[in-house]
Design a protein around this motif. Structure first.
Motif, PDB file in Angstrom:
ATOM      1  N   ARG A   1      25.553 -20.671   0.259  1.00  0.00           N
ATOM      2  CA  ARG A   1      24.338 -20.263   0.960  1.00  0.00           C
ATOM      3  C   ARG A   1      23.795 -18.945   0.428  1.00  0.00           C
ATOM      4  NH1 ARG A   1      25.630 -20.319   7.231  1.00  0.00           N
ATOM      5  NH2 ARG A   1      23.386 -19.867   7.240  1.00  0.00           N
ATOM      6  N   GLU A   2      24.667 -18.104  -0.133  1.00  0.00           N
ATOM      7  CA  GLU A   2      24.235 -16.804  -0.660  1.00  0.00           C
ATOM      8  C   GLU A   2      24.731 -16.665  -2.089  1.00  0.00           C
ATOM      9  OE1 GLU A   2      24.839 -11.993   0.150  1.00  0.00           O
ATOM     10  OE2 GLU A   2      25.687 -13.480   1.525  1.00  0.00           O
ATOM     11  N   LEU A   3      23.808 -16.501  -3.025  1.00  0.00           N
ATOM     12  CA  LEU A   3      24.133 -16.339  -4.440  1.00  0.00           C
ATOM     13  C   LEU A   3      23.578 -15.002  -4.909  1.00  0.00           C
ATOM     14  CD1 LEU A   3      25.196 -17.377  -7.150  1.00  0.00           C
ATOM     15  CD2 LEU A   3      22.993 -18.521  -7.486  1.00  0.00           C
ATOM     16  N   VAL A   4      24.461 -14.129  -5.374  1.00  0.00           N
ATOM     17  CA  VAL A   4      24.088 -12.791  -5.833  1.00  0.00           C
ATOM     18  C   VAL A   4      24.431 -12.699  -7.316  1.00  0.00           C
ATOM     19  CG1 VAL A   4      24.442 -10.319  -5.560  1.00  0.00           C
ATOM     20  CG2 VAL A   4      24.485 -11.800  -3.549  1.00  0.00           C
ATOM     21  N   LEU A   5      23.395 -12.643  -8.136  1.00  0.00           N
ATOM     22  CA  LEU A   5      23.553 -12.462  -9.578  1.00  0.00           C
ATOM     23  C   LEU A   5      23.084 -11.084 -10.037  1.00  0.00           C
ATOM     24  CD1 LEU A   5      22.417 -15.983 -10.793  1.00  0.00           C
ATOM     25  CD2 LEU A   5      24.715 -15.031 -10.949  1.00  0.00           C
TER      26      LEU A   5
ATOM     27  N   ALA B   1      19.868 -17.524   0.306  1.00  0.00           N
ATOM     28  CA  ALA B   1      19.674 -16.170  -0.220  1.00  0.00           C
ATOM     29  C   ALA B   1      19.934 -16.183  -1.711  1.00  0.00           C
ATOM     30  CB  ALA B   1      20.604 -15.176   0.478  1.00  0.00           C
ATOM     31  N   LEU B   2      18.968 -15.632  -2.479  1.00  0.00           N
ATOM     32  CA  LEU B   2      19.079 -15.580  -3.930  1.00  0.00           C
ATOM     33  C   LEU B   2      18.672 -14.191  -4.395  1.00  0.00           C
ATOM     34  CD1 LEU B   2      19.537 -16.951  -6.666  1.00  0.00           C
ATOM     35  CD2 LEU B   2      17.143 -17.683  -6.610  1.00  0.00           C
ATOM     36  N   ASN B   3      19.596 -13.520  -5.098  1.00  0.00           N
ATOM     37  CA  ASN B   3      19.357 -12.169  -5.600  1.00  0.00           C
ATOM     38  C   ASN B   3      19.427 -12.203  -7.117  1.00  0.00           C
ATOM     39  OD1 ASN B   3      19.336  -9.413  -6.238  1.00  0.00           O
ATOM     40  ND2 ASN B   3      20.476  -8.869  -4.391  1.00  0.00           N
ATOM     41  N   LEU B   4      18.259 -11.989  -7.750  1.00  0.00           N
ATOM     42  CA  LEU B   4      18.165 -11.963  -9.209  1.00  0.00           C
ATOM     43  C   LEU B   4      17.704 -10.593  -9.699  1.00  0.00           C
ATOM     44  CD1 LEU B   4      16.531 -15.455  -9.826  1.00  0.00           C
ATOM     45  CD2 LEU B   4      18.930 -14.836 -10.006  1.00  0.00           C
ATOM     46  N   GLU B   5      18.057  -9.554  -8.996  1.00  0.00           N
ATOM     47  CA  GLU B   5      17.630  -8.211  -9.376  1.00  0.00           C
ATOM     48  C   GLU B   5      18.270  -7.794 -10.700  1.00  0.00           C
ATOM     49  OE1 GLU B   5      17.553  -3.674  -7.476  1.00  0.00           O
ATOM     50  OE2 GLU B   5      18.272  -5.386  -6.296  1.00  0.00           O
ATOM     51  N   SER B   6      17.444  -7.217 -11.564  1.00  0.00           N
ATOM     52  CA  SER B   6      17.904  -6.732 -12.878  1.00  0.00           C
ATOM     53  C   SER B   6      18.502  -7.850 -13.721  1.00  0.00           C
ATOM     54  CB  SER B   6      18.924  -5.596 -12.698  1.00  0.00           C
ATOM     55  OG  SER B   6      18.363  -4.529 -11.968  1.00  0.00           O
TER      56      SER B   6
END
Length: 686
Positions: free
Chosen positions: A538-542, A580-585
């Motif tokens: 459900r939450e992927l932080v890259l 939730a998807l975090n593709l920061e930087s």
């Protein structure tokens, strides 16, 4: 000689039938012990003593013979008593005539035992008092009494020996009845002899045990060939032995194989006596330089002789991968092979309980070795240290990698090594050690552990468990209850990501996956997107504000396909979607943003971060126009946005009243920032 004649002459008898004392020669020790025991019994009946001298002959005598002498009566062990037929009153309350009458009615007696017996043996006696030796000087014994002589049935005391001395009573008050009339020395005299005998027996017993234990270990020297006969003799005599090769230096495989002859001889000897085969233990040390051929012969001994066990040292820094694989096979014989702590043995190298392996070893081999330590119950191994062997000056050596096994044993639901620079080898050891109870793991947190692709592959083995699980879709994963996987700030690349992605569909309860600050590229992103649609994540932080992954526009385009996961997750019986998807930087760029915009309307994403991704106005506009209705947070900070997006931003915020938007670190004018703050307040961060 005259002395011999004296020893042969029998003692003379007196008129009363008592023997006269006779000196005994000093070498007659049995009689001296008998006399010592008699004196101890006399001390028990009389009270405490000041000094006792050994007497070899103590003829009996009646206490009544010492009535006239108070001192002599007490010296021989009798009781000197004061008796009267009238009650005694204090001298201060009496007149001179009454005091004289009271003293005239006083009588004295020397008796055996307590003075209270006179109340029973002398009719009319109403007062009895025991006199001490210090009171004898004030006693004036009258002449022979005309009263009736009373006798008692108690045994007479022993007469003192004039040659060796007598027992002297201390002037202490004693109660009348046993055991209250015993003092400390009475109890010491009675308990001393049994205590000494018990101490001597225990000492002899433990001395025999230590001697037997020392005989059980035979130090073998194959070059001299002198241990074969000794080992056979000890094994036959005691039913078991320990053949210690640790001091024999380097061994050859043939020398270990020749040991089977010794073992067969001892087993044959036991069989002839109708006994079970004796338990025998082979002890090896680091000086033996064991390798794969040696361990193969050791395995043969264990297979052919069930009563044989092996004890190995913990220093394997010079072993190769093949040696370590064979070592894992030998250690897998539960109860037959043990690891001895190097620090607990004299001359051992390294701390106690630390298994030392080479730093150049394969992580997969070390993972299998660590798994054997857990399954075979090697509790003596408290840690595993991967070290480089010093050669020459030792300059430039890599620091050792240490993994403590005790915390892993105590925590069966979590694998936590945060900020421990264990690297691939440490990760492999930890994952291999907890692999037997991987089904109970709930969280795996390996933050900043310097893990690379090899360590990620070992972690994938932990998650999959059975190697067939990667190919069989119906086979459940080992870590099926895992809910959180944290791998931030490591060195995981595409190869490691591909291995981890294969385990995601098998982890039915995995909801949180953190992979920021790694080296995942396009190939890893494609493998992740392909398996993500069938997982429960459900939450992927890259990416994060500290750093991301070099995905690029193509990697973002691959991940965009995982956003539209409704149909595939339903087919895989997943109750949740990616939220939730975090593709920061992550270097998404304008092309990557447009690729994400094409899949966003059909996704279930509620939180999306594209900060510091060089989107530009065109990429940000594509994302703002394609936001799903349920999106609650959007981060577009650090993308060089200008006032050209002002109207689109205002329309987006009005269209989605629950959306929170971050526009910090952009090129917006102060007027636009002020307008957005006044119009939308806390919903916008500029």
């Amino acid at each position: 000689s005259s002395s011999a004649a004296k020893r042969q002459t029998p003692p003379a008898r007196t008129a009363e039938g008592a023997h006269t004392p006779t000196r005994v020669h000093a070498h007659a020790w049995p009689m001296a012990w008998a006399a010592h025991l008699a004196l101890v019994l006399a001390v028990v009946g009389r009270g405490t003593v000041e000094a006792v001298e050994v007497n070899t002959t103590l003829p009996p005598v009646r206490c009544s013979a010492y009535r006239a002498s108070c001192d002599q009566c007490i010296i021989v062990g009798c009781s000197f008593c004061e008796a009267s037929g009238m009650p005694q009153r204090a001298e201060k309350t009496l007149t001179a005539e009454e005091l004289a009458a009271q003293q005239a009615g006083m009588d004295y007696a020397c008796v055996q035992g307590s003075c209270q017996n006179l109340l029973l043996t002398r009719p009319g006696t109403v007062h009895v008092k025991y006199l001490f030796k210090s009171e004898c000087s004030s006693v004036i014994v009258p002449g022979p009494s005309t009263s009736t002589t009373y006798t008692t049935t108690t045994a007479d005391p022993l007469e003192p020996d004039p040659y060796l001395g007598v027992a002297k009573a201390k002037d202490v008050e004693r109660p009348d009845e046993w055991p209250h009339n015993w003092g400390v020395l009475n109890w010491v005299a009675v308990c001393a002899t049994p205590s000494v005998l018990i101490f001597i027996v225990c000492g002899i017993y433990w001395r025999c045990r230590l001697k037997e234990k020392s005989l059980r270990r035979v130090h073998a020297d194959p070059e001299r060939g002198g241990a074969t006969s000794s080992f056979s003799m000890v094994a036959g005599a005691f039913g078991g032995a320990s053949l210690d090769f640790s001091k024999a230096g380097p061994l050859t495989p043939e020398q270990i194989r020749d040991t089977e002859t010794i073992i067969a001889e001892s087993e044959l000897a036991a069989k002839r006596r109708g006994q079970k085969p004796p338990k025998q233990c082979l002890v090896f040390g680091p000086e033996n330089a064991l390798a794969r051929p040696h361990l193969l012969n050791v395995m043969g001994l264990l297979d052919r002789h069930p009563a044989v066990s092996v004890r190995l040292d913990m220093d394997w820094r010079l072993a190769s991968d093949q040696d370590l694989q064979m070592l894992a096979t030998v250690l897998g014989r539960r109860g037959r092979c043990q690891l001895q702590a190097a620090g607990g043995r004299k001359g051992g190298a390294g701390p106690a309980g630390r298994l030392r392996v080479p730093l150049r070893a394969s992580p997969a081999v070390l993972g299998d070795l660590a798994e054997v330590l857990a399954t075979a119950g090697h509790a003596s191994a408290e840690s595993v240290s991967a070290e480089a062997v010093a050669t020459g000056s030792g300059a430039g050596l890599m620091p050792p990698v240490l993994v403590e096994l005790t915390p892993l044993r105590l925590s069966c639901q979590e694998l936590v090594l945060n900020r421990q620079k264990v690297g691939d080898i440490g990760c492999a050891v930890a994952c291999g050690f907890v692999r037997p109870w991987a089904g109970r793991l709930i969280a795996v947190r390996l933050l900043e552990c310097n893990i690379g692709d090899a360590g990620a592959c070992e972690l994938a083995r932990l998650l999959l468990g059975n190697p067939e699980a990667a190919r069989d879709l119906s086979a459940p994963a080992a870590a099926r209850d895992l809910r959180e996987l944290v791998l931030s700030a490591n060195r995981i690349g595409d190869r490691g990501m591909i291995s981890l992605a294969e385990a995601l569909p098998k982890c039915d309860k995995l909801e949180r996956l953190l992979l920021d600050r790694n080296l995942i590229g396009i190939a890893g992103a494609r493998a992740l997107a392909r398996c993500l649609r069938r997982s429960s994540v459900r939450e992927l932080v890259l990416g994060s504000h500290l750093g991301g992954n070099p995905l690029g526009p193509l990697g973002a385009e691959a991940l965009a396909g995982a956003l539209n996961d409704g149909m595939e997750r339903a087919a895989a019986d997943r109750a949740t979607r990616l939220e939730a998807l975090n593709l920061e930087s992550c270097e998404v760029g304008e092309l990557g943003a447009k690729a994400l915009a094409t899949m966003l309307p059909g996704s279930g994403v509620t939180l999306l971060s594209l900060a510091s991704d060089d989107l530009g106005d065109e990429g940000a506009a594509a994302v703002l126009q394609a936001l799903p209705p349920g999106l609650m947070s959007l981060d577009l900070a650090g993308n060089s946005l200008s006032d050209r997006l002002g109207q689109l931003i205002e329309e987006t915020l009005q269209r989605q009243p629950t959306l929170s938007l971050s526009l910090a670190q952009n090129d917006l004018s102060p007027n636009l920032k002020s307008f957005l703050r006044e119009a939308h307040g806390q919903r916008v961060r500029v």
